[in-house]
Design a protein around this motif. Structure first.
Motif, mmCIF file in Angstrom:
data_model
loop_
_atom_site.group_PDB
_atom_site.id
_atom_site.type_symbol
_atom_site.label_atom_id
_atom_site.label_comp_id
_atom_site.label_asym_id
_atom_site.label_seq_id
_atom_site.Cartn_x
_atom_site.Cartn_y
_atom_site.Cartn_z
ATOM 1 N N CYS A 56 -62.160 -14.357 -35.073
ATOM 2 C CA CYS A 56 -62.871 -13.371 -34.537
ATOM 3 C C CYS A 56 -62.885 -13.049 -33.005
ATOM 4 O O CYS A 56 -63.107 -12.256 -32.362
ATOM 5 C CB CYS A 56 -64.278 -13.623 -34.908
ATOM 6 S SG CYS A 56 -64.934 -15.343 -34.230
ATOM 7 N N TYR A 60 -61.797 -9.877 -31.071
ATOM 8 C CA TYR A 60 -62.647 -9.317 -29.853
ATOM 9 C C TYR A 60 -61.777 -9.108 -28.609
ATOM 10 O O TYR A 60 -61.577 -8.148 -28.100
ATOM 11 C CB TYR A 60 -63.579 -10.579 -29.679
ATOM 12 C CG TYR A 60 -64.354 -10.103 -28.272
ATOM 13 C CD1 TYR A 60 -65.264 -9.126 -28.011
ATOM 14 C CD2 TYR A 60 -64.069 -11.038 -27.061
ATOM 15 C CE1 TYR A 60 -65.644 -8.708 -26.615
ATOM 16 C CE2 TYR A 60 -64.613 -10.780 -25.865
ATOM 17 C CZ TYR A 60 -65.695 -9.730 -25.926
ATOM 18 O OH TYR A 60 -66.133 -9.588 -24.400
ATOM 19 N N LYS A 63 -59.272 -6.290 -29.095
ATOM 20 C CA LYS A 63 -60.046 -4.723 -28.857
ATOM 21 C C LYS A 63 -60.488 -4.589 -27.487
ATOM 22 O O LYS A 63 -60.193 -3.407 -27.020
ATOM 23 C CB LYS A 63 -61.214 -4.883 -29.756
ATOM 24 C CG LYS A 63 -61.005 -4.820 -31.154
ATOM 25 C CD LYS A 63 -62.430 -4.923 -31.997
ATOM 26 C CE LYS A 63 -61.729 -4.567 -33.559
ATOM 27 N NZ LYS A 63 -63.044 -4.944 -34.448
ATOM 28 N N GLU A 64 -60.637 -5.516 -26.680
ATOM 29 C CA GLU A 64 -60.882 -5.401 -25.198
ATOM 30 C C GLU A 64 -59.653 -4.855 -24.445
ATOM 31 O O GLU A 64 -59.702 -4.430 -23.435
ATOM 32 C CB GLU A 64 -61.717 -6.838 -24.765
ATOM 33 C CG GLU A 64 -62.920 -6.974 -25.056
ATOM 34 C CD GLU A 64 -63.816 -5.811 -24.732
ATOM 35 O OE1 GLU A 64 -64.097 -5.348 -23.819
ATOM 36 O OE2 GLU A 64 -64.694 -5.652 -25.640
#
Length: 143
Positions: A56, A60, A63-64
């Protein structure tokens, strides 16, 4: 007052969009260096290798950095970048990140501090993040 909050939300959303574009436009080498610092934070804080429970965190960060990990193509591109990042020389990664502009460094700070909140060993992760900030000339102030 309603206009104030509406303008505030528009401003916040514009800032998020600007930051997303900025991070997505980074060179692959810059993104790999940032991911290498993430890897260093996780490994140092947890005293071991990246495990399935860290997926996860990796999602994260990807995606950033502008990767849509919910789509097949984005997930594949993200996995390729992650593999490249884990093979990046950590010393080179620190050098690359230290040479990024202030706005990008601020986003790296936000990413690393968010990661500190995502797993156990919160204080240990924050201490390690602070050491990363010192070595990359990133200003530290809590979120």
């Amino acid at each position: 007052m309603t206009d104030f909050y509406k303008n505030l939300m528009n401003s916040i959303n514009s800032e998020k969009e600007r930051n997303a574009k900025m991070m997505g436009a980074l060179r692959i080498e810059d993104k790999a260096a940032i991911l290498q610092l993430v890897c260093q934070l996780i490994i140092s804080a947890d005293g071991g290798m990246i495990e399935e429970r860290d997926d996860c965190v990796v999602d994260y960060v990807l995606k950033e950095l502008g990767y849509d990990t919910d789509s097949d193509s984005g997930a594949i591109a993200g996995n390729i970048l992650w593999n490249q990042a884990t093979e990046t020389n950590p010393f080179k990664a620190f050098q690359i990140v230290s040479e990024l502009n202030r706005d990008v460094k601020n986003e790296v700070r936000v990413i690393l501090l968010q990661i500190c909140k995502m797993g156990g060993n919160f204080m240990n992760r924050v201490n390690i993040a602070q050491q990363i900030f010192q070595r990359t000339n990133i200003e530290y102030y809590p979120l």
